[in-house]
Write an enzyme that holds these catalytic residues in place. Structure first.
Site, PDB file in Angstrom:
ATOM      1  CB  ALA A 292      -6.217  67.464  22.190  1.00 39.89           C
TER       2      ALA A 292
ATOM      3  CG  PHE B   3      14.560  70.415  24.793  1.00 40.11           C
ATOM      4  CD1 PHE B   3      14.216  69.710  23.686  1.00 40.11           C
ATOM      5  CD2 PHE B   3      13.466  70.727  25.844  1.00 40.11           C
ATOM      6  CE1 PHE B   3      12.958  69.312  23.234  1.00 40.11           C
ATOM      7  CE2 PHE B   3      12.010  70.095  25.350  1.00 40.11           C
ATOM      8  CZ  PHE B   3      11.717  69.465  24.011  1.00 40.11           C
TER       9      PHE B   3
ATOM     10  CE  LYS C  59       0.195  66.735  25.756  1.00 46.57           C
ATOM     11  NZ  LYS C  59       0.656  67.371  24.678  1.00 46.57           N
TER      12      LYS C  59
ATOM     13  CB  THR D 113       9.244  62.439  26.480  1.00 47.02           C
ATOM     14  OG1 THR D 113       9.271  62.173  25.003  1.00 47.02           O
ATOM     15  CG2 THR D 113      10.521  62.199  27.045  1.00 47.02           C
TER      16      THR D 113
ATOM     17  NE  ARG E 209      -3.740  61.811  22.649  1.00 47.12           N
ATOM     18  CZ  ARG E 209      -3.366  62.663  22.334  1.00 47.12           C
ATOM     19  NH1 ARG E 209      -4.435  63.434  21.431  1.00 47.12           N
ATOM     20  NH2 ARG E 209      -2.607  63.668  22.437  1.00 47.12           N
TER      21      ARG E 209
ATOM     22  CG  PHE F  40      -2.657  70.148  20.952  1.00 49.31           C
ATOM     23  CD1 PHE F  40      -1.444  70.026  20.410  1.00 49.31           C
ATOM     24  CD2 PHE F  40      -3.614  69.559  20.378  1.00 49.31           C
ATOM     25  CE1 PHE F  40      -1.254  69.569  18.879  1.00 49.31           C
ATOM     26  CE2 PHE F  40      -3.723  68.979  18.981  1.00 49.31           C
ATOM     27  CZ  PHE F  40      -2.383  69.173  18.333  1.00 49.31           C
TER      28      PHE F  40
ATOM     29  CE  LYS G  47       3.073  67.247  17.763  1.00 47.75           C
ATOM     30  NZ  LYS G  47       2.048  67.058  18.732  1.00 47.75           N
TER      31      LYS G  47
ATOM     32  CD1 TRP H 134      13.686  62.460  24.179  1.00 45.56           C
ATOM     33  CD2 TRP H 134      16.043  62.481  24.359  1.00 45.56           C
ATOM     34  NE1 TRP H 134      14.208  62.189  22.901  1.00 45.56           N
ATOM     35  CE2 TRP H 134      15.733  62.048  22.928  1.00 45.56           C
ATOM     36  CE3 TRP H 134      17.390  62.555  24.912  1.00 45.56           C
ATOM     37  CZ2 TRP H 134      16.773  61.738  22.014  1.00 45.56           C
ATOM     38  CZ3 TRP H 134      18.394  62.219  23.792  1.00 45.56           C
ATOM     39  CH2 TRP H 134      17.948  62.019  22.541  1.00 45.56           C
TER      40      TRP H 134
END
Length: 556
Positions: free
Chosen positions: A272, A380, A69, A71, A92, A300, A103, A408
């Site tokens: 969240a 990806f 999210k 990215t 955030r 999330f 993570k 990315w």
């Protein structure tokens, strides 16, 4: 190449140059080195807020590593600026728990990052430290009052709800015994620690609209009850002034930049799954005061971050997004279609098709708010052409705008189609009136049922006896008209993390309630939700190091 290696190859622009893009004069900047600055609250302009287009980025139910999210948010902002839309990212601040845990950091990734990445992911401008200190000051004042003979409020040690905080994953501190008794040892009682991102002080910071509002919210914190059953609040300890004084700088949002030298405002960091999961109202509205577009995110999946963003934050701030970007990935959809985590890089058309149900669930939930949705397919390297084509075709059949997002790998250039579709969608949105999931006048159980059925897809809601008793107490105190902030697993649309895809016919069990009276919401707790996580078997901290010249390695 790692995120850190990509970030360190780009020379940041002096922060005053980023501020100039937002027409912020240098006299308004409070420098934290060359590349970070605090922004004064005086920059908030309600007239400009009404003109700005707010874009919310959310996601389908994520895999453990997340679906990108942040990215996507950064890539989208860079792309919007490239097509001539003056845009700012508002996100955030990362917590050290995930940074050192499983993570990693939360500054975006690859060519869609905010920088200086190391600073943002570590101590940044000290906001989290201030939140810890304000929280723990109240804890100290509580214990000091209990120890006092002359000024005691007669707090019942068994009914004190307030805990201390630490911005670290430390399972050993979840449940502790305080005090050794005697004359100087403090009153012995059971307590514990919450991680800073899960604290009510963090939630209050992100809901506050001024220093006066911050102080009033601190005053309204519900601490616990006396031995005679009287409710005690932080104001009874005269704690609010000192707590707010500790937050003097932390209440100001932070200005940084993307790798493409576009503005990014970072402030606050509630999780969240146990809090409201979005940055501060002040940061969002200052961003909207200075930009034509603001792109922000909810943590999330949409069942958590987006639902709380829309039902709690937007209601309080009186703002509404012009469009919602729903981030989906081939790998997450295959995971929800039954493919094992360790096999997600292998093509599996059947699993992908089975996973579409999860996407459907999130789309249906978001459509209930009356805001148009654009699907961002975060690409990806393992995604095959057949898989991407199948997902794009499915979105077309649904009649929902969709685009591949390659932030990315390519930065803003990889999000150009997404930016065009988001801008077109936002500019066609005539009304900013949200359709909230529930009314504040609804009783608490009705609010929970509406969220569970409309957003999660549940059949019913049940409350344990313990939850009923706790809710009855909070309603007696006059909190029945507050919004709800359901604490629930992020791993499923249901309250059972093992139920992947789009569960059907399930019931949501609320086992307990907490109150965030200062933040302004009731917290129904579904399942086992930890306010103090633990580290994984191989924590990310083991890979982080610093060289003799000060260069940090291993951060991602």
């Amino acid at each position: 190449m790692t995120d850190l290696e990509i970030a360190t190859r780009i020379t940041p622009a002096p922060i005053r140059e980023i501020a100039e893009k937002l027409s912020i004069s240098e006299e308004h900047l409070e420098y934290y080195g060359k590349y970070k600055a605090k922004l004064p609250l005086s920059l908030l302009d309600e007239k400009e807020v009404k003109k700005s287009k707010l874009i919310l980025v959310t996601a389908i139910t994520p895999t453990p590593a997340g679906e990108g999210k942040t990215t996507t948010t950064i890539g989208l902002v860079d792309a919007l600026n490239q097509i001539g839309k003056k845009s700012t990212a508002v996100i955030r601040e990362p917590s050290l728990g995930p940074v050192f845990g499983i993570k990693g950091g939360a500054a975006g990734g690859g060519h869609s990052q905010v920088i200086p990445m190391e600073d943002i992911n570590l101590h940044f401008t000290g906001d989290f430290s201030a939140i810890e200190k304000a929280n723990n000051l109240l804890a100290v004042l509580i214990d000091n009052n209990m120890q006092s003979k002359k000024r005691s409020l007669q707090l019942d040690p068994r009914k004190v709800l307030w805990k201390r905080t630490l911005d670290m994953n430390d399972r050993a501190l979840r449940n502790i015994v305080l005090g050794l008794g005697g004359t100087n040892g403090g009153i012995p009682r059971e307590s514990g620690f919450n991680i800073t991102a899960a604290s009510e002080v963090m939630a209050i910071l992100c809901q506050s609209k001024s220093i006066a509002d911050l102080k009033e919210r601190f005053a309204n914190i519900y601490i616990g009850d006396t031995v005679s059953g009287q409710a005690i609040f932080a104001r009874d300890l005269n704690a609010q002034g000192a707590m707010a004084a500790l937050m003097k700088e932390a209440i100001k949002p932070n200005l940084v930049q993307t790798l493409e030298h576009n503005p990014a405002i970072i402030h606050g960091g509630p999780f969240a799954n146990i809090a409201q999961g979005t940055n501060s109202i002040l940061a969002t509205k200052i961003g909207m005061s200075l930009s034509d577009y603001v792109v922000t995110e909810g943590g999330f999946g949409s069942d958590l971050g987006a639902e709380k963003f829309l039902n709690i934050k937007c209601r309080e701030a009186e703002i509404a997004p012009k469009a919602i970007v729903l981030v989906a990935t081939v790998r997450a959809l295959k995971y929800h279609g039954g493919q094992a985590l360790k096999e997600l890089e292998t093509e599996n058309i059947e699993a992908l098709e089975q996973g579409f149900a999860n996407l459907d669930g999130h789309l249906n939930a978001l459509k209930s708010f009356g805001v148009p949705v654009v699907i961002s397919i975060n690409v990806f390297s393992s995604d095959t052409e057949a898989e991407k084509s199948l997902l794009l075709d499915y979105c077309e059949k649904l009649g929902v705008a969709a685009a591949l997002s390659e932030g990315w790998a390519k930065g803003g250039l990889g999000c150009m189609e997404l930016a065009q579709k988001v801008a077109e969608t936002a500019e066609q949105m005539d009304s900013s009136e949200l359709k909230f999931t529930y009314n504040l006048e609804d009783n608490t159980l009705t609010k929970i049922e509406k969220v569970a059925k409309i957003i999660y897809g549940a059949e019913s809601v049940i409350l344990t006896n313990a939850a009923k008793n706790k809710l009855r107490r909070f309603e007696e105190l006059g909190y029945g008209n507050l919004p709800i902030c359901i604490a629930k697993t992020q791993k499923s649309l249901s309250d059972d993390e093992k139920k992947l895809g789009r569960p059907q016919g399930f019931e949501v069990q609320i086992r307990d309630f907490e109150i965030a009276a200062g933040a302004g919401f009731i917290i129904p707790i579904a399942g086992e939700i930890l306010r103090m996580p633990g580290l994984p078997l191989v924590p990310a901290a083991e890979k982080i190091d610093i060289e003799e010249d000060g260069t940090i390695t291993g951060l991602f």
